[in-house]
Design an enzyme around this catalytic site. Structure first.
Site, PDB file in Angstrom:
ATOM      1  CD  GLU A 138      38.247  48.901  38.047  1.00 62.78           C
ATOM      2  OE1 GLU A 138      37.433  49.800  38.297  1.00 62.78           O
ATOM      3  OE2 GLU A 138      39.056  48.479  38.898  1.00 62.78           O
ATOM      4  CD  GLU A 179      33.249  48.025  38.811  1.00 62.18           C
ATOM      5  OE1 GLU A 179      33.793  48.669  39.730  1.00 62.18           O
ATOM      6  OE2 GLU A 179      33.748  46.999  38.321  1.00 62.18           O
TER       7      GLU A 179
HETATM    8  C1  BGP Z   1      36.670  48.433  41.172  1.00 57.49           C
HETATM    9  C2  BGP Z   1      36.451  46.983  40.974  1.00 57.49           C
HETATM   10  C3  BGP Z   1      35.353  46.395  41.724  1.00 57.49           C
HETATM   11  C4  BGP Z   1      34.920  47.114  42.984  1.00 57.49           C
HETATM   12  C5  BGP Z   1      35.115  48.600  42.962  1.00 57.49           C
HETATM   13  C6  BGP Z   1      34.967  49.291  44.302  1.00 57.49           C
HETATM   14  O1  BGP Z   1      38.029  48.646  41.102  1.00 57.49           O
HETATM   15  O2  BGP Z   1      36.245  46.651  39.616  1.00 57.49           O
HETATM   16  O3  BGP Z   1      35.631  45.042  41.842  1.00 57.49           O
HETATM   17  O4  BGP Z   1      35.282  46.498  44.113  1.00 57.49           O
HETATM   18  O5  BGP Z   1      36.303  48.988  42.391  1.00 57.49           O
HETATM   19  O6  BGP Z   1      36.172  49.273  45.006  1.00 57.49           O
HETATM   20  P1  BGP Z   1      36.289  48.813  46.499  1.00 57.49           P
HETATM   21  O7  BGP Z   1      35.674  47.469  46.554  1.00 57.49           O
HETATM   22  O8  BGP Z   1      37.739  48.794  46.800  1.00 57.49           O
HETATM   23  O9  BGP Z   1      35.548  49.805  47.294  1.00 57.49           O
END
Ligand code: BGP
Length: 472
Positions: free
Chosen positions: A179, A370
């Protein structure tokens, strides 16, 4: 027609959210270890509260996370049982270079990932490795100020060289930065940036981004030199930005937001700073300093494929609107979609829209690395977990992804859900915000046995993979 035969189904995790064991194996401290849970977390992620050592009274969820460091064999076996064809994981930079600027890597750290890759191989799982998933050694932050300093490029490339060489028979799929656009929203987490009083934060962010972009291009070059079979992707937090209304001013605002996100991929994929960015950054006095040769580097070594996370679409208005949550991005509340328990929009069609937009823009193979639903799972008295809400979320998103492949003809290499095993939330540091097909018995207060349990979604996703996405 359906998904291609070799479609890569799997799941994605990040070292700092799953491994734990931060004082083991000779590992050094990283920015991600210093993001506490609770109310101070946001301020720190955004680079506004400098703590470069652990403070008493703070809870640091990454310190133990879900202890993947000691459970990885059992965990990967479960992924194998689900039929995973790919497992996206990240390398903890400080396991390989504890301080970040050493000449020699830490053998124990390298061996840890060797073992992980060997374990994957047992089950026919191909690794997809994120070189830096929000990782920056604390020593490099103290000494150089993180990615604001150009010397970071060399330290990062040193890491890349070690990884590409050591794992050349084990890994061919790489992502340079997780990201990358998150640097604008969570600059401490994204690039180890702590702001100094009175400085132009936007300029620092774009300077750090420029260093990452050059590093990403040079890493791509290096990956191809070391093993021509290597395929390197960029990775950005995606999610189409909708105008709040058809009012031209709203449409214009949405376009500006899209460009702000696409800027990174424009550079990584097309190989140059787009005109809109050049002009606007210059006008605002935040155009980064470049060195002679940078433009040529960006031009010569674009990425092979484009990967992204998709959790939700976003919405923007030229006026003021009620706001919604969503992966650290500010967004107006869209009245036409549902919301998760954490207030993130749920918009499956948005995934199809995003896939089409990204493909239209770059015409390169894509990878969804993701996508998932963070929710609180409450086990039944007998320990079973019926996470139908998660199945529904994933089913609807995969359906839209399928349409994008079958009906719109986008080129998609694979899909890795976030995250197959419950882990620590990046945004909030919570354990109770769960994403997994596999439940981890660790509670918010740290209690629990760490035992892994298959949720209902485990069996559902197993079937999805087995039928190559035909049975949803
Ligand atoms: C993205 C990241 C992840 C993951 C995901 C979910 O930004 O790449 O590392 O964590 O979001 O977000 P969160 O964990 O805040 O629910």
């Amino acid at each position: 027609m359906g998904f291609p035969e070799n479609f890569l189904w799997g799941g994605a995790m990040a070292a700092n959210q799953c491994e734990g064991g931060i004082f083991e194996g000779g590992r050094g401290l990283a920015n991600v270890d210093l993001c506490p849970s609770g109310s101070r977390r946001q301020e720190i992620l955004r680079g506004h509260g400098k703590i470069l050592q652990m403070e008493p009274g703070c809870h640091y969820p990454s310190a133990e996370a879900i202890d993947f460091y000691h459970h990885f064999r059992e965990d990967i076996r479960l992924l194998g049982e689900m039929g995973f064809r790919v497992f996206r994981l990240s390398i903890a930079w400080t396991r390989i270079f504890p301080k970040g600027d050493e000449e020699k890597p830490n053998e124990e750290g390298l061996r840890f990932y060797d073992e992980i890759f060997e374990e994957c191989k047992k089950y026919g799982i191909q690794p997809l490795v994120t070189i830096s998933h929000f990782d920056c050694p604390v020593y490099l932050i103290e000494k150089y100020g993180g990615w604001r300093d150009r010397r970071m490029i060399d330290f990062y490339l040193c890491l890349c060289r070690v990884l590409f060489t050591r794992y050349q028979d084990k890994v061919t799929l790489w992502l340079t930065f997780n990201e990358i656009n998150m640097i604008l929203h969570a600059p401490f987490m994204g690039a180890g940036l702590c702001f100094r009083e009175g400085e132009n934060e936007e300029l620092v962010k774009y300077q750090a981004a420029h260093h990452e972009l050059v590093a990403s291009a040079l890493a791509t070059k290096l990956a191809h030199e070391i093993n021509p079979k290597n395929q390197v992707g960029c990775m950005f937090a995606a999610g189409s930005v909708y105008p709040f209304s058809c009012r031209p001013e709203d449409v214009w605002e949405a376009l500006l937001k899209e460009q702000e996100n696409y800027f990174f991929v424009d550079v990584q994929s097309r190989g140059y700073y787009p005109a809109y960015a050049k002009i606007r950054l210059q006008k605002r006095g935040i155009f980064p300093q470049m060195q002679t040769g940078d433009e040529e580097i960006l031009k010569k070594y674009p990425v092979d494929f484009i990967s992204f996370s998709y959790y939700n679409s976003r919405c923007v208005s030229a006026g003021t609107q009620e706001m919604a949550e969503g992966n650290l991005f500010q967004s107006a509340k869209n009245p036409f979609v549902n919301y998760s328990d954490w207030g993130w929009p749920i918009d499956p069609l948005g995934l199809r829209i995003t896939l089409n937009q990204v493909y239209d823009r770059y015409q390169k193979p894509m990878f969804i690395v993701e996508n998932g639903l963070g929710a609180e799972d409450i086990p039944e008295a007998d320990g079973k977990i019926f996470d139908d809400y998660r199945i529904e979320y994933l089913r609807e998103h995969i359906q839209e992804m399928k349409k994008a492949v079958e009906e719109d003809g986008v080129e998609l290499m694979g899909y890795t859900s976030w995250a197959p095993i419950d882990l620590i939330s990046a945004g909030t540091g919570e354990m109770k915000k769960r994403y997994g097909f596999i439940y981890v018995d660790k509670q918010e207060d740290g209690s629990g046995t760490r035992k892994r349990t298959r949720k209902k979604s485990f069996y559902w996703y197993q079937k999805v993979i087995e039928t190559n996405g035909e049975e949803l």
